[in-house]
Scaffold this motif. Structure first.
Motif, short mmCIF file in Angstrom:
data_model
loop_
_atom_site.label_atom_id
_atom_site.label_comp_id
_atom_site.label_asym_id
_atom_site.label_seq_id
_atom_site.Cartn_x
_atom_site.Cartn_y
_atom_site.Cartn_z
N ASP A 249 0.86 -1.19 0.00
CA ASP A 249 0.00 0.00 0.00
C ASP A 249 0.89 1.24 0.00
OD1 ASP A 249 -1.79 2.08 0.47
OD2 ASP A 249 -2.99 0.91 1.90
N HIS A 250 0.80 2.03 -1.06
CA HIS A 250 1.61 3.26 -1.17
C HIS A 250 0.87 4.49 -0.62
CE1 HIS A 250 4.81 1.41 -3.55
NE2 HIS A 250 3.87 0.78 -4.22
N GLN A 251 -0.41 4.33 -0.28
CA GLN A 251 -1.20 5.48 0.15
C GLN A 251 -1.24 5.60 1.68
OE1 GLN A 251 -2.13 7.46 -2.36
NE2 GLN A 251 -1.26 5.89 -3.71
N ASP A 252 -1.65 4.55 2.35
CA ASP A 252 -1.73 4.55 3.81
C ASP A 252 -0.36 4.15 4.36
OD1 ASP A 252 -2.20 4.17 6.50
OD2 ASP A 252 -3.45 2.38 6.24
N LEU A 253 0.37 5.11 4.90
CA LEU A 253 1.71 4.84 5.41
C LEU A 253 1.76 4.85 6.94
CD1 LEU A 253 3.88 6.87 2.85
CD2 LEU A 253 3.26 4.45 2.82
N THR A 254 0.63 4.49 7.55
CA THR A 254 0.59 4.33 9.00
C THR A 254 1.03 2.91 9.37
OG1 THR A 254 -1.67 3.48 9.14
CG2 THR A 254 -1.39 5.88 9.06
N PHE A 255 1.29 2.71 10.65
CA PHE A 255 1.68 1.39 11.12
C PHE A 255 0.48 0.62 11.71
CE2 PHE A 255 5.71 3.44 10.68
CZ PHE A 255 6.62 2.42 10.46
N ALA A 256 -0.72 1.11 11.43
CA ALA A 256 -1.93 0.48 11.98
C ALA A 256 -2.42 -0.63 11.06
CB ALA A 256 -3.02 1.52 12.17
N PRO A 257 -2.63 -1.84 11.58
CA PRO A 257 -3.23 -2.91 10.77
C PRO A 257 -4.65 -2.53 10.36
CG PRO A 257 -2.30 -3.79 12.81
CD PRO A 257 -2.32 -2.30 12.94
N THR A 258 -5.08 -3.00 9.20
CA THR A 258 -6.40 -2.62 8.68
C THR A 258 -7.23 -3.86 8.34
OG1 THR A 258 -5.66 -2.57 6.37
CG2 THR A 258 -5.40 -0.54 7.66
N GLU A 259 -8.54 -3.65 8.34
CA GLU A 259 -9.44 -4.73 7.92
C GLU A 259 -9.24 -5.03 6.44
OE1 GLU A 259 -14.22 -5.82 7.96
OE2 GLU A 259 -13.52 -3.93 8.80
N LYS A 260 -8.97 -4.00 5.65
CA LYS A 260 -8.73 -4.19 4.22
C LYS A 260 -7.51 -5.10 4.00
CE LYS A 260 -7.27 -1.66 0.07
NZ LYS A 260 -6.83 -0.34 -0.45
N GLY A 261 -6.44 -4.83 4.76
CA GLY A 261 -5.23 -5.65 4.63
C GLY A 261 -5.50 -7.09 5.02
N ARG A 262 -6.22 -7.27 6.11
CA ARG A 262 -6.55 -8.64 6.56
C ARG A 262 -7.38 -9.37 5.51
NH1 ARG A 262 -8.44 -10.73 12.45
NH2 ARG A 262 -9.61 -12.56 11.84
N ASN A 263 -8.39 -8.70 4.95
CA ASN A 263 -9.24 -9.33 3.94
C ASN A 263 -8.45 -9.70 2.69
OD1 ASN A 263 -11.48 -9.11 5.59
ND2 ASN A 263 -12.19 -7.19 4.67
N THR A 264 -7.55 -8.82 2.28
CA THR A 264 -6.71 -9.09 1.10
C THR A 264 -5.88 -10.36 1.31
OG1 THR A 264 -6.57 -6.75 0.50
CG2 THR A 264 -4.85 -8.19 -0.36
N LEU A 265 -5.24 -10.45 2.48
CA LEU A 265 -4.40 -11.61 2.77
C LEU A 265 -5.24 -12.88 2.91
CD1 LEU A 265 -1.88 -10.00 5.28
CD2 LEU A 265 -1.43 -10.69 2.92
N GLN A 266 -6.38 -12.78 3.56
CA GLN A 266 -7.21 -13.98 3.76
C GLN A 266 -7.79 -14.48 2.45
OE1 GLN A 266 -9.31 -12.89 7.89
NE2 GLN A 266 -9.46 -15.05 7.35
N ASN A 267 -8.14 -13.57 1.54
CA ASN A 267 -8.66 -13.99 0.23
C ASN A 267 -7.61 -14.79 -0.53
OD1 ASN A 267 -11.17 -12.81 0.59
ND2 ASN A 267 -10.62 -10.89 -0.42
N LYS A 268 -6.36 -14.34 -0.47
CA LYS A 268 -5.28 -15.05 -1.15
C LYS A 268 -4.96 -16.36 -0.43
CE LYS A 268 -3.06 -11.00 -3.20
NZ LYS A 268 -1.82 -10.21 -3.32
#
Length: 354
Positions: A249-268
């Motif tokens: 992710d080049h847009q969100d440069l925080t260190f906070a985990p996100t639901e979007k990130g979790r969903n992306t990884l779980q889908n794969k």
């Protein structure tokens, strides 16, 4: 006033590797570091992998870089009496028949032989992942437990009295023709190894950083293996669990985990794994990546006492040993920097903003 040869700002993987090699070369080093949990090095999976990317190509400069990896981390293990190097095969399943056919031809070639253990024409790990077409099993691969390494090396640097815990304050820096003065230290060089904070560095922010956030899951599974599975995402044994990553992710440069990130990884993960799993934890980091995916190494165009060793990006574990040694030779023996890493390649950017 304390005289040293090199002030190193930052003790992530880059700063650790550079400080170690400088000390090996006989330099008096002083590390200035602000410990914080949310750093790229501490959040990274730490994989080293000779065949990477969607197109499964040999890693850049693999033949020079990979012979340095395991010996370097073993040296640090011996130094600290800690274990953080985990050599481990990586299995990359084929996605198409054409890919399987191509690798049957490529694998025996001399340029690939050092890195390929075996080519499977049919499923070999179906109990763990979907690999109906088989895949390649890699060697000279594995991972480094970076939090353990960094903590162990920080303790070592403290024992050698070359470590100072503080936030680097640029207002205390005075540049001179023959060196730099920072607080009570006078040094011939100051090298910034400030990771993802580098794009905010007033001396080097003209460099084309492209920091990227990555999120990682920690999962538990019913079946265990001692192999890293890697295609689209990696599934890496870590203790009795697995690390799974990573997002980009080049847009969100925080260190906070996100639901979007979790969903992306779980889908794969749902497409790759055949064994049940549950998510145990999730975390994020920001990698100090660069626009051309090559490190930033070298000295400031106008201030020759200021240098940078940064931008190791997603391949830091692989790149740090070779290039820290390379930069040390540049500083101590006047060796030439590799043109693809020398920040002189972007000098026109500096003059455009200065």
């Amino acid at each position: 006033m304390t005289k040293v040869d090199v002030l190193v700002v930052g003790q992530g993987l880059a700063g650790t590797a550079l400080s170690y090699y400088l000390m090996q070369a006989g330099c008096r080093v002083q590390i200035i570091n602000h410990s914080k949990p949310e750093t790229a090095s501490r959040a990274a999976a730490g994989l080293y992998n000779p065949i990477t990317g969607r197109k499964m190509v040999k890693t850049w400069l693999a033949d020079k870089i990979f012979p340095e990896i395991e010996p370097f981390y073993r040296q640090l293990e011996s130094l600290t009496q800690q274990r953080f190097l985990h050599p481990m095969p990586i299995y990359r399943p084929f996605l198409t028949n054409a890919e399987r056919s191509d690798w049957s031809i490529l694998a025996p070639q001399s340029i690939y032989q050092p890195y390929i253990s075996q080519v499977f024409q049919h499923s070999n790990f179906g109990d763990y992942i979907n690999d109906p077409l088989g895949g390649i099993l890699l060697r000279q691969s594995g991972y480094v437990d970076l939090p353990t390494l960094l903590s162990a090396m920080q303790q070592y640097f403290r024992e050698q009295t070359v470590y100072q815990e503080e936030i680097f304050d640029v207002t205390r820096l005075r540049l001179e023709k023959t060196g730099v003065q920072y607080g009570d230290y006078h040094s011939r060089w100051l090298i910034f190894c400030d990771g993802a904070d580098g794009y905010r560095n007033s001396f080097f922010r003209w460099l084309p950083y492209q920091p990227v956030k990555g999120e990682i899951l920690l999962i538990d599974t019913e079946k265990k293996s001692n192999i890293v599975f890697n295609r689209g995402i990696f599934v890496m044994p870590f203790g009795d669990k697995y690390k799974v990553g990573s997002t980009y992710d080049h847009q969100d440069l925080t260190f906070a985990p996100t639901e979007k990130g979790r969903n992306t990884l779980q889908n794969k993960l749902d497409k790759l794994l055949t064994t049940p799993y549950r998510v145990v934890n999730q975390w994020a980091g920001v990698r100090p990546a660069t626009r051309d995916r090559r490190p930033f190494i070298g000295m400031h165009p106008n201030h020759k006492t200021l240098g940078i060793f940064n931008g190791l990006g997603t391949k830091g574990v692989s790149l740090a040993p070779y290039f820290a040694q390379h930069f040390t030779r540049f500083l101590t023996e006047s060796a030439t920097l590799h043109p693809e890493t020398d920040i002189q390649r972007f000098e026109s950017f500096y003059h455009a903003v200065s």
